[in-house]
Write an enzyme that holds these catalytic residues in place. Structure first.
Site, PDB file in Angstrom:
ATOM      1  N   HIS A  16      55.952  47.738  42.214  1.00 39.49           N
ATOM      2  CA  HIS A  16      54.423  47.204  41.958  1.00 39.49           C
ATOM      3  C   HIS A  16      53.468  48.071  42.717  1.00 39.49           C
ATOM      4  CE1 HIS A  16      51.037  44.338  42.180  1.00 39.49           C
ATOM      5  NE2 HIS A  16      51.115  44.659  40.880  1.00 39.49           N
ATOM      6  N   HIS A  58      43.678  50.139  42.393  1.00 44.26           N
ATOM      7  CA  HIS A  58      43.583  48.736  41.560  1.00 44.26           C
ATOM      8  C   HIS A  58      42.458  47.908  41.359  1.00 44.26           C
ATOM      9  CE1 HIS A  58      44.213  44.200  41.312  1.00 44.26           C
ATOM     10  NE2 HIS A  58      45.391  44.509  40.647  1.00 44.26           N
TER      11      HIS A  58
HETATM   12  O1  G3P Z   1      50.964  45.378  35.570  1.00 41.29           O
HETATM   13  C1  G3P Z   1      51.534  44.226  36.280  1.00 41.29           C
HETATM   14  C2  G3P Z   1      50.535  43.878  37.515  1.00 41.29           C
HETATM   15  O2  G3P Z   1      50.387  44.975  38.110  1.00 41.29           O
HETATM   16  C3  G3P Z   1      49.331  43.296  37.064  1.00 41.29           C
HETATM   17  O3  G3P Z   1      48.387  42.846  37.655  1.00 41.29           O
HETATM   18  O4  G3P Z   1      46.593  42.954  39.053  1.00 41.29           O
HETATM   19  O5  G3P Z   1      48.625  43.484  40.151  1.00 41.29           O
HETATM   20  O6  G3P Z   1      47.250  45.118  38.390  1.00 41.29           O
HETATM   21  P1  G3P Z   1      47.603  43.687  38.925  1.00 41.29           P
HETATM   22 MG    MG Z   2      48.855  46.629  37.937  1.00 41.94          MG
END
Ligand code: G3P
Ligand code: MG
Length: 248
Positions: A16, A58
């Site tokens: 992630h 992000h």
């Molecule tokens: O794509 C999965 C996850 O990354 C979505 O939430 O806020 O971490 O981008 P976020």
């Molecule tokens: Mg994400």
């Protein structure tokens, strides 16, 4: 499963934002950390700079993960390039730059990783962000490599993804499964549906899989929870801590 979902071959663990617990999120160092930890796919987030260059970050604002302040879309690339995206995380990463999407994809390709490109547009820039990001990505990504999975919380982005790179799989990204998930997944010809892990239930996984889509869950940093989700039929979990989910 639909053919689209069958064609999407995912590992059980996706890093992630790279490997966000081990290295600063959404950086080249993060992708390298993910590879070192044995991850074979990474997820990351894409927005546009003020001069419409896709960059990997992000938050809408720069403040949390960079040495800068203000809003990404109001900041030109030349300024974004001066920011330090590593110091906030640890002194070991001082001077880590914000990658452009092109740089991110080049590094990911060099590392032999798969990619989940999450399009994260600022308000009003939805279609443009998806179009610019995916045109950029399509010009770089090697044809021989498994195509990136394109996901977004924003449906305009998924519509543009379908037009721009119809051959690349799409993921319907949501928190909880929305009441119209079937219609949306069909409209954007998705291969997968991605939900917040706390809102995933065995019944929802079964329903989505029965309709022909893979289920992905974010963000899972606990091994027992990951195992539970895999047992329910979740194909892949996004994790900040690949080392915790797959201890050596
Ligand atoms: O794509 C999965 C996850 O990354 C979505 O939430 O806020 O971490 O981008 P976020
Ligand atoms: Mg994400």
């Amino acid at each position: 499963m639909s053919d689209r979902a069958n064609d999407l071959r995912l590992p059980p663990i996706i890093g992630h934002r790279g490997a966000a617990a081990d290295a600063p999120e959404n950086t080249l160092a993060g992708f390298r950390a993910a590879a070192r930890l044995g991850v074979s796919w990474v997820e990351f987030d894409v927005q546009l700079s003020a001069d419409k260059v896709p960059v990997v970050i992000h938050d809408r604002r720069l403040d949390r993960t960079t040495s800068g302040h203000g809003v990404v879309r109001r900041t030109p690339l030349s300024r974004l390039r001066q920011l330090d995206c590593g110091s906030w995380f640890s002194p070991a990463f001082v001077g880590e730059p914000m990658p452009t999407l092109a740089e991110a994809l080049s590094e990911i390709t060099r590392l032999g990783l798969g990619a989940n490109i999450e399009i994260k547009p600022d308000r009003g820039w939805e279609a443009m962000t998806a179009a610019v990001a995916l045109e950029t990505a399509a010009a770089i990504w090697p044809e021989a490599a498994p195509p990136p999975l394109v996901s977004s919380f924003d449906r305009q982005c998924l519509a543009v993804a379908r037009q721009t790179v119809p051959q690349w799989p799409r993921g319907l990204l949501c928190r909880s499964l929305p009441s119209d998930w079937r219609r949306a997944a069909e409209e954007f010809a998705c291969a997968s549906v991605h939900c917040h892990h706390r809102l995933v239930t065995p019944e929802r996984v079964a329903a989505v899989r029965k309709a022909g889509y893979q289920v992905l869950a974010y963000t899972v940093n606990d091994r027992a929870q990951a195992q539970r989700l895999w047992n329910w039929g979740v194909s892949a979990v996004f994790t900040d801590s690949p080392g915790v989910l797959s201890p050596a």
